[in-house]
Design an enzyme around this catalytic site. Structure first.
Site, PDB file in Angstrom:
ATOM      1  N   GLY A 195     -29.497 -21.229  19.414  1.00 39.61           N
ATOM      2  CA  GLY A 195     -30.180 -21.418  18.136  1.00 39.61           C
ATOM      3  C   GLY A 195     -31.674 -21.228  18.310  1.00 39.61           C
ATOM      4  N   LEU A 196     -32.343 -21.111  17.191  1.00 43.56           N
ATOM      5  CA  LEU A 196     -33.797 -20.921  17.199  1.00 43.56           C
ATOM      6  C   LEU A 196     -34.514 -22.087  17.879  1.00 43.56           C
ATOM      7  CD1 LEU A 196     -34.380 -19.776  13.486  1.00 43.56           C
ATOM      8  CD2 LEU A 196     -34.576 -18.331  15.535  1.00 43.56           C
ATOM      9  N   GLY A 223     -36.536 -25.196  18.021  1.00 45.47           N
ATOM     10  CA  GLY A 223     -36.693 -26.245  17.007  1.00 45.47           C
ATOM     11  C   GLY A 223     -35.441 -26.494  16.176  1.00 45.47           C
ATOM     12  N   GLY A 236     -32.714 -27.793  17.272  1.00 41.36           N
ATOM     13  CA  GLY A 236     -32.168 -29.105  17.648  1.00 41.36           C
ATOM     14  C   GLY A 236     -31.279 -29.107  18.888  1.00 41.36           C
ATOM     15  N   SER A 258     -30.893 -18.365  23.929  1.00 33.88           N
ATOM     16  CA  SER A 258     -29.953 -17.253  24.191  1.00 33.88           C
ATOM     17  C   SER A 258     -29.806 -16.348  22.962  1.00 33.88           C
ATOM     18  CB  SER A 258     -28.597 -17.771  24.691  1.00 33.88           C
ATOM     19  OG  SER A 258     -28.119 -18.893  24.007  1.00 33.88           O
TER      20      SER A 258
HETATM   21  N1  LIG Z   1     -29.553 -33.048  12.985  1.00 39.84           N
HETATM   22  C1  LIG Z   1     -30.496 -32.810  13.895  1.00 39.84           C
HETATM   23  N2  LIG Z   1     -30.139 -32.398  15.120  1.00 39.84           N
HETATM   24  C2  LIG Z   1     -31.085 -32.123  16.056  1.00 39.84           C
HETATM   25  N3  LIG Z   1     -32.413 -32.246  15.860  1.00 39.84           N
HETATM   26  C3  LIG Z   1     -32.828 -32.653  14.639  1.00 39.84           C
HETATM   27  C4  LIG Z   1     -31.890 -32.934  13.613  1.00 39.84           C
HETATM   28  N4  LIG Z   1     -32.574 -33.305  12.509  1.00 39.84           N
HETATM   29  C5  LIG Z   1     -33.868 -33.268  12.840  1.00 39.84           C
HETATM   30  N5  LIG Z   1     -34.043 -32.879  14.114  1.00 39.84           N
HETATM   31  C6  LIG Z   1     -35.357 -32.723  14.780  1.00 39.84           C
HETATM   32  O1  LIG Z   1     -35.568 -31.350  15.055  1.00 39.84           O
HETATM   33  C7  LIG Z   1     -36.301 -31.171  16.257  1.00 39.84           C
HETATM   34  C8  LIG Z   1     -35.490 -30.305  17.194  1.00 39.84           C
HETATM   35  O2  LIG Z   1     -36.212 -30.076  18.374  1.00 39.84           O
HETATM   36  P1  LIG Z   1     -35.540 -29.661  19.741  1.00 39.84           P
HETATM   37  O3  LIG Z   1     -36.595 -29.772  20.783  1.00 39.84           O
HETATM   38  O4  LIG Z   1     -34.274 -30.418  19.951  1.00 39.84           O
HETATM   39  O5  LIG Z   1     -35.200 -28.135  19.462  1.00 39.84           O
HETATM   40  P2  LIG Z   1     -34.657 -27.029  20.473  1.00 39.84           P
HETATM   41  O6  LIG Z   1     -33.589 -26.305  19.750  1.00 39.84           O
HETATM   42  O7  LIG Z   1     -34.320 -27.639  21.784  1.00 39.84           O
HETATM   43  O8  LIG Z   1     -35.921 -26.063  20.619  1.00 39.84           O
HETATM   44  P3  LIG Z   1     -36.378 -25.164  21.872  1.00 39.84           P
HETATM   45  O9  LIG Z   1     -35.492 -23.955  21.877  1.00 39.84           O
HETATM   46  O10 LIG Z   1     -37.795 -24.807  21.579  1.00 39.84           O
HETATM   47  O11 LIG Z   1     -36.240 -25.970  23.129  1.00 39.84           O
HETATM   48  C9  LIG Z   1     -36.536 -32.563  16.817  1.00 39.84           C
HETATM   49  O12 LIG Z   1     -37.820 -32.977  16.424  1.00 39.84           O
HETATM   50  C10 LIG Z   1     -35.455 -33.418  16.131  1.00 39.84           C
HETATM   51  O13 LIG Z   1     -35.814 -34.752  15.989  1.00 39.84           O
END
Ligand SMILES: Nc1ncnc2c1ncn2[C@@H]1O[C@H](COP(=O)(O)OP(=O)(O)OP(=O)(O)O)[C@@H](O)[C@H]1O
Ligand SMILES: [Mg+2]
Length: 192
Positions: free
Chosen positions: A25-26, A28, A30, A100
């Site tokens: 996923g993109l 941010g 999650g 990915s």
């Molecule tokens: N249902 C949800 N599931 C996951 N994260 C959520 C959700 N709702 C809100 N968020 C928020 O969205 C953000 C997701 O950030 P996270 O670092 O997990 O993204 P990521 O996909 O790992 O990004 P990256 O690829 O840059 O590492 C967090 O601030 C989290 O609190």
């Protein structure tokens, strides 16, 4: 020799099946947040061994020589696939949190790890939402032109066409998303 490993015949050691949750996923969307919540559930509720393979962490070590070109992102995913394969064939649940962006990398991961141990999970949130969350400030930097190769802005993201599980993280809290993911894993037979 009195160690546990030597005192029991291998046939008596029951080993739970490992598998890989490949979260794409993109930035941010999650992935890392959900990986943490799921690890806690698998450990506390199911007593399972879990390893989170987080793209950011692996880029500090095993993939520290890699950048953000297509070739390097594919190589990064290939290395993570290998780690996930060796862990999950030994009973560990591997949770991969990796943008990915390329379909071919995810397809290769499926083949490396094995169809019966591989679950592709699309962690879905709109670019607008990811940009609003911007937990690492990367989108802001990308918009200012301070960083290049930002997935979704200046680099492609190929969404899964037929993921095993799709989780829309704009619809609820991380805990709620984790619950939906666990329900889906149950349906697929990975969780009893
Ligand atoms: N249902 C949800 N599931 C996951 N994260 C959520 C959700 N709702 C809100 N968020 C928020 O969205 C953000 C997701 O950030 P996270 O670092 O997990 O993204 P990521 O996909 O790992 O990004 P990256 O690829 O840059 O590492 C967090 O601030 C989290 O609190
Ligand atoms: Mg992350």
């Amino acid at each position: 020799m009195t160690s546990l490993a030597m005192s029991q015949s291998p046939s008596k050691v029951l080993k739970p099946e490992g598998f890989t949750l490949w979260m794409t996923g993109l930035s941010g969307s999650g992935k890392s947040t959900l990986a943490g919540v799921l690890k806690e559930i698998f450990e506390s509720k199911y007593g399972r061994y879990v390893e989170i393979l987080d793209g950011d962490e692996i880029r500090k070590g095993l993939s520290r020589d890699l950048g953000l070109s297509r070739e390097d992102r594919e190589e990064h995913a290939r290395r993570v696939s290998y780690l996930a394969k060796v862990l999950s064939r030994n009973g560990v649940i591997s949770i991969v949190a990796l943008i990915s962006p390329y379909r071919i990398s995810r397809q290769n991961a499926r083949e490396t790890i094995g169809e019966d141990r591989f679950v592709e999970v699309y962690i879905k949130a709109s670019l607008e939402k990811c940009e609003e969350r911007d937990p690492k400030g990367l989108y802001k930097k990308a918009r200012k032109g301070e960083i290049t190769n930002m997935t979704g802005i200046s680099d492609p993201y190929e969404p899964p066409e037929n993921p095993d599980i799709e989780i829309e993280t704009e619809l609820g809290s991380p805990q709620e998303s984790a619950k939906v993911l666990m329900q889906n894993l149950e349906k697929l037979g990975f969780v009893l």
